[in-house]
Design a protein around this motif. Structure first.
Motif, PDB file in Angstrom:
ATOM      1  N   ARG A 103       0.842  -1.206   0.000  1.00  0.00           N
ATOM      2  CA  ARG A 103       0.000   0.000   0.000  1.00  0.00           C
ATOM      3  C   ARG A 103       0.877   1.257   0.000  1.00  0.00           C
ATOM      4  O   ARG A 103       1.801   1.375   0.818  1.00  0.00           O
ATOM      5  N   VAL A 104       0.601   2.151  -0.939  1.00  0.00           N
ATOM      6  CA  VAL A 104       1.392   3.389  -1.064  1.00  0.00           C
ATOM      7  C   VAL A 104       0.452   4.588  -1.183  1.00  0.00           C
ATOM      8  O   VAL A 104      -0.646   4.482  -1.729  1.00  0.00           O
ATOM      9  N   GLY A 105       0.880   5.731  -0.670  1.00  0.00           N
ATOM     10  CA  GLY A 105       0.058   6.937  -0.704  1.00  0.00           C
ATOM     11  C   GLY A 105       0.232   7.711  -2.002  1.00  0.00           C
ATOM     12  O   GLY A 105       1.335   7.757  -2.561  1.00  0.00           O
ATOM     13  N   VAL A 106      -0.856   8.308  -2.476  1.00  0.00           N
ATOM     14  CA  VAL A 106      -0.824   9.155  -3.675  1.00  0.00           C
ATOM     15  C   VAL A 106      -1.519  10.468  -3.318  1.00  0.00           C
ATOM     16  O   VAL A 106      -2.694  10.471  -2.945  1.00  0.00           O
ATOM     17  N   LEU A 107      -0.766  11.578  -3.416  1.00  0.00           N
ATOM     18  CA  LEU A 107      -1.247  12.850  -2.871  1.00  0.00           C
ATOM     19  C   LEU A 107      -1.033  14.001  -3.865  1.00  0.00           C
ATOM     20  O   LEU A 107      -0.057  14.741  -3.776  1.00  0.00           O
ATOM     21  N   PHE A 108      -1.929  14.090  -4.819  1.00  0.00           N
ATOM     22  CA  PHE A 108      -1.905  15.183  -5.794  1.00  0.00           C
ATOM     23  C   PHE A 108      -3.294  15.819  -5.849  1.00  0.00           C
ATOM     24  O   PHE A 108      -4.303  15.107  -5.740  1.00  0.00           O
ATOM     25  N   SER A 109      -3.339  17.147  -6.082  1.00  0.00           N
ATOM     26  CA  SER A 109      -4.636  17.835  -6.156  1.00  0.00           C
ATOM     27  C   SER A 109      -5.370  17.437  -7.428  1.00  0.00           C
ATOM     28  O   SER A 109      -4.850  17.603  -8.534  1.00  0.00           O
ATOM     29  N   GLN A 110      -6.565  16.923  -7.232  1.00  0.00           N
ATOM     30  CA  GLN A 110      -7.417  16.628  -8.393  1.00  0.00           C
ATOM     31  C   GLN A 110      -8.538  17.646  -8.496  1.00  0.00           C
ATOM     32  O   GLN A 110      -9.437  17.522  -9.321  1.00  0.00           O
ATOM     33  N   SER A 111      -8.484  18.660  -7.617  1.00  0.00           N
ATOM     34  CA  SER A 111      -9.436  19.771  -7.685  1.00  0.00           C
ATOM     35  C   SER A 111      -8.715  21.029  -7.213  1.00  0.00           C
ATOM     36  O   SER A 111      -7.623  20.963  -6.647  1.00  0.00           O
ATOM     37  N   GLY A 112      -9.350  22.189  -7.479  1.00  0.00           N
ATOM     38  CA  GLY A 112      -8.731  23.471  -7.116  1.00  0.00           C
ATOM     39  C   GLY A 112      -7.802  23.980  -8.205  1.00  0.00           C
ATOM     40  O   GLY A 112      -7.656  23.367  -9.261  1.00  0.00           O
ATOM     41  N   PHE A 113      -7.139  25.120  -7.913  1.00  0.00           N
ATOM     42  CA  PHE A 113      -6.390  25.844  -8.951  1.00  0.00           C
ATOM     43  C   PHE A 113      -5.112  25.147  -9.407  1.00  0.00           C
ATOM     44  O   PHE A 113      -4.510  25.540 -10.395  1.00  0.00           O
ATOM     45  N   MET A 114      -4.664  24.098  -8.669  1.00  0.00           N
ATOM     46  CA  MET A 114      -3.471  23.365  -9.101  1.00  0.00           C
ATOM     47  C   MET A 114      -3.795  22.064  -9.840  1.00  0.00           C
ATOM     48  O   MET A 114      -2.893  21.351 -10.282  1.00  0.00           O
ATOM     49  N   ALA A 115      -5.079  21.748  -9.954  1.00  0.00           N
ATOM     50  CA  ALA A 115      -5.463  20.444 -10.519  1.00  0.00           C
ATOM     51  C   ALA A 115      -5.013  20.299 -11.981  1.00  0.00           C
ATOM     52  O   ALA A 115      -4.701  19.190 -12.421  1.00  0.00           O
ATOM     53  N   LEU A 116      -4.967  21.406 -12.702  1.00  0.00           N
ATOM     54  CA  LEU A 116      -4.592  21.358 -14.122  1.00  0.00           C
ATOM     55  C   LEU A 116      -3.299  20.561 -14.324  1.00  0.00           C
ATOM     56  O   LEU A 116      -3.201  19.721 -15.220  1.00  0.00           O
ATOM     57  N   ILE A 117      -2.303  20.814 -13.479  1.00  0.00           N
ATOM     58  CA  ILE A 117      -1.032  20.101 -13.642  1.00  0.00           C
ATOM     59  C   ILE A 117      -0.922  18.893 -12.693  1.00  0.00           C
ATOM     60  O   ILE A 117      -0.423  17.840 -13.067  1.00  0.00           O
ATOM     61  N   GLU A 118      -1.436  19.028 -11.477  1.00  0.00           N
ATOM     62  CA  GLU A 118      -1.270  17.922 -10.513  1.00  0.00           C
ATOM     63  C   GLU A 118      -2.050  16.677 -10.943  1.00  0.00           C
ATOM     64  O   GLU A 118      -1.652  15.550 -10.652  1.00  0.00           O
ATOM     65  N   ASP A 119      -3.136  16.899 -11.640  1.00  0.00           N
ATOM     66  CA  ASP A 119      -3.895  15.737 -12.108  1.00  0.00           C
ATOM     67  C   ASP A 119      -3.073  14.919 -13.118  1.00  0.00           C
ATOM     68  O   ASP A 119      -3.212  13.704 -13.201  1.00  0.00           O
ATOM     69  N   THR A 120      -2.191  15.592 -13.854  1.00  0.00           N
ATOM     70  CA  THR A 120      -1.347  14.837 -14.800  1.00  0.00           C
ATOM     71  C   THR A 120      -0.282  14.041 -14.032  1.00  0.00           C
ATOM     72  O   THR A 120       0.156  12.986 -14.486  1.00  0.00           O
ATOM     73  N   GLN A 121       0.130  14.553 -12.868  1.00  0.00           N
ATOM     74  CA  GLN A 121       1.071  13.780 -12.029  1.00  0.00           C
ATOM     75  C   GLN A 121       0.357  12.568 -11.435  1.00  0.00           C
ATOM     76  O   GLN A 121       0.940  11.483 -11.321  1.00  0.00           O
TER      77      GLN A 121
END
Ligand code: ACM
Length: 381
Positions: free
Chosen positions: A14-32
């Motif tokens: 089990r590993v954690g995944v912590l990127f914004s999928q909403s809000g003003f950073m989602a545009l790039i963090e969702d690609t991460q």
């Protein structure tokens, strides 16, 4: 081995995944997030690691640093995890850092940043300033001139990145003719006074450290004010194929980014990565440097875990240091001296199709030098 042991050894990692999928950073963090998930899915399709699947535990911190910190704490305490893939902004990384260090986790950070940081609990897989800013400064001063205007989002990465760019520029005989910051959640109209100021200052180059959705508004505002990228390009370390697609390739055309990776680069490893990304997320979607780093860092993690068969930070980390991997950008490795990735240095110019044409690149990966120690060496100034 008892039945119970077998059951335990078949449990997923089990590993954690912590990127914004909403809000003003989602545009790039969702690609991460996507890059991370593609790597995990690929590893699982090939039988997992030592016969055990990777299982992502996913939270959406919604572009909010306090949520980054709270979720990191939850992952490392309540959820019983030790490894987290996550964070784009340096402010979110710095929010998470005390938690990761106190609870001895391992954060894999797939984003370019301002350098001048080292934590034994972080593996840094984006570019440091010696791998992007240095080549960009030289390229711009040679081709466009040495009067720069700085525009950035108002937080630690832009302010520190500008401090470094100012120093590099002054060493190249240049000067900063203006410096402006906008809030991280800026709107399009926030850029109007800045464009007026730029028109007055008449710089040769606009160096942007604006991130997230604000990037789209910056370039659109540049266009609204009839500025010409052939004369005064916006140069950046953060504007990727994702932001270009969101602003429109006609708006992005002619602007410049320095990065280890662009979707357009040649090579079998990249072709396979781009195909996989498109198959998973749609033919109109492009990869970018942040998605690529998010992807290859999971693969390096998996290679190390296969050898240690343990997620314990103190066991896994020594195996990660020195690892190399045939990434989509080319061969990369984790420098054991500083836990940063040795990545390629490239400069790309946006074409009409919204892709970057590489106009300059290193011959191999550039050793990470996050404290710019090399700049102090005789002959490097
Ligand atoms: C960044 O905040 N490291 C782009």
């Amino acid at each position: 081995m008892s039945g119970l042991d077998e059951q335990v050894t078949n449990e997923p990692w089990r590993v954690g995944v912590l990127f914004s999928q909403s809000g003003f950073m989602a545009l790039i963090e969702d690609t991460q997030f996507r890059g991370t998930m593609i790597a995990i899915e690929e590893i699982n399709a090939n039988g997992g690691i030592n016969g055990r699947e990777l299982q992502p535990v996913i939270y959406d911190p919604a572009s909010d640093n306090s949520l980054f910190r709270a979720y990191a704490h939850r992952m490392l305490s309540k959820d019983g995890l030790s490894t987290i893939f996550g964070c784009y902004t340096s402010s979110s990384r710095k929010a998470v850092l005390p938690v990761i260090e106190r609870l001895n986790g391992l954060l894999w950070y797939p984003t370019l940043y301002e350098g001048f940081e080292y934590s034994p609990n972080v593996i840094y897989t984006g570019a440091a300033p010696n791998q992007n800013s240095m080549a960009l400064c030289e390229y711009l001063t040679e081709r466009y001139g040495s009067r720069f205007y700085f525009v950035g989002s108002d937080y630690v990465y832009p302010r520190e990145s500008n401090r470094i760019m100012r120093e590099l520029l002054q060493r190249n005989g240049g000067e900063v003719v203006g410096e402006s910051y906008v809030p991280l959640n800026s709107k399009r109209h926030d850029f109007n006074p800045i464009m007026r100021d730029i028109k007055q200052a008449q710089p040769d180059v606009i160096f942007s450290t604006v991130v997230g959705i604000g990037t789209v508004y910056l370039y659109q505002s540049f266009n609204d004010f009839n500025l010409d990228p052939k004369q005064t390009p916006i140069a950046s370390l953060t504007t990727t194929e994702a932001e270009i697609q969101a602003m429109g390739s006609d708006v992005g055309e002619g602007h410049i980014t320095a990065a280890p990776y662009f979707q357009s680069i040649e090579g079998g490893s990249n072709r396979a990565f781009v195909e996989r990304y498109r198959r998973r997320y749609g033919d109109s979607e492009s990869t970018n440097m942040c998605a690529e780093a998010a992807y290859f860092q999971v693969k390096i993690f998996a290679g190390a875990l296969e050898m240690t068969n343990s997620l314990q930070t103190d066991v896994l980390r020594p195996m990660v240091l020195g690892q190399s991997f045939e990434a989509p950008q080319g061969t990369v490795s984790i420098d054991p001296r500083c836990s940063h990735a040795n990545v390629w240095s490239r400069i790309g110019k946006v074409n009409r199709g919204g892709q970057f044409e590489v106009v300059q690149q290193s011959l191999s990966a550039v050793n990470a030098d996050p404290y710019l120690v090399g700049m102090m060496r005789p002959g490097m100034a």
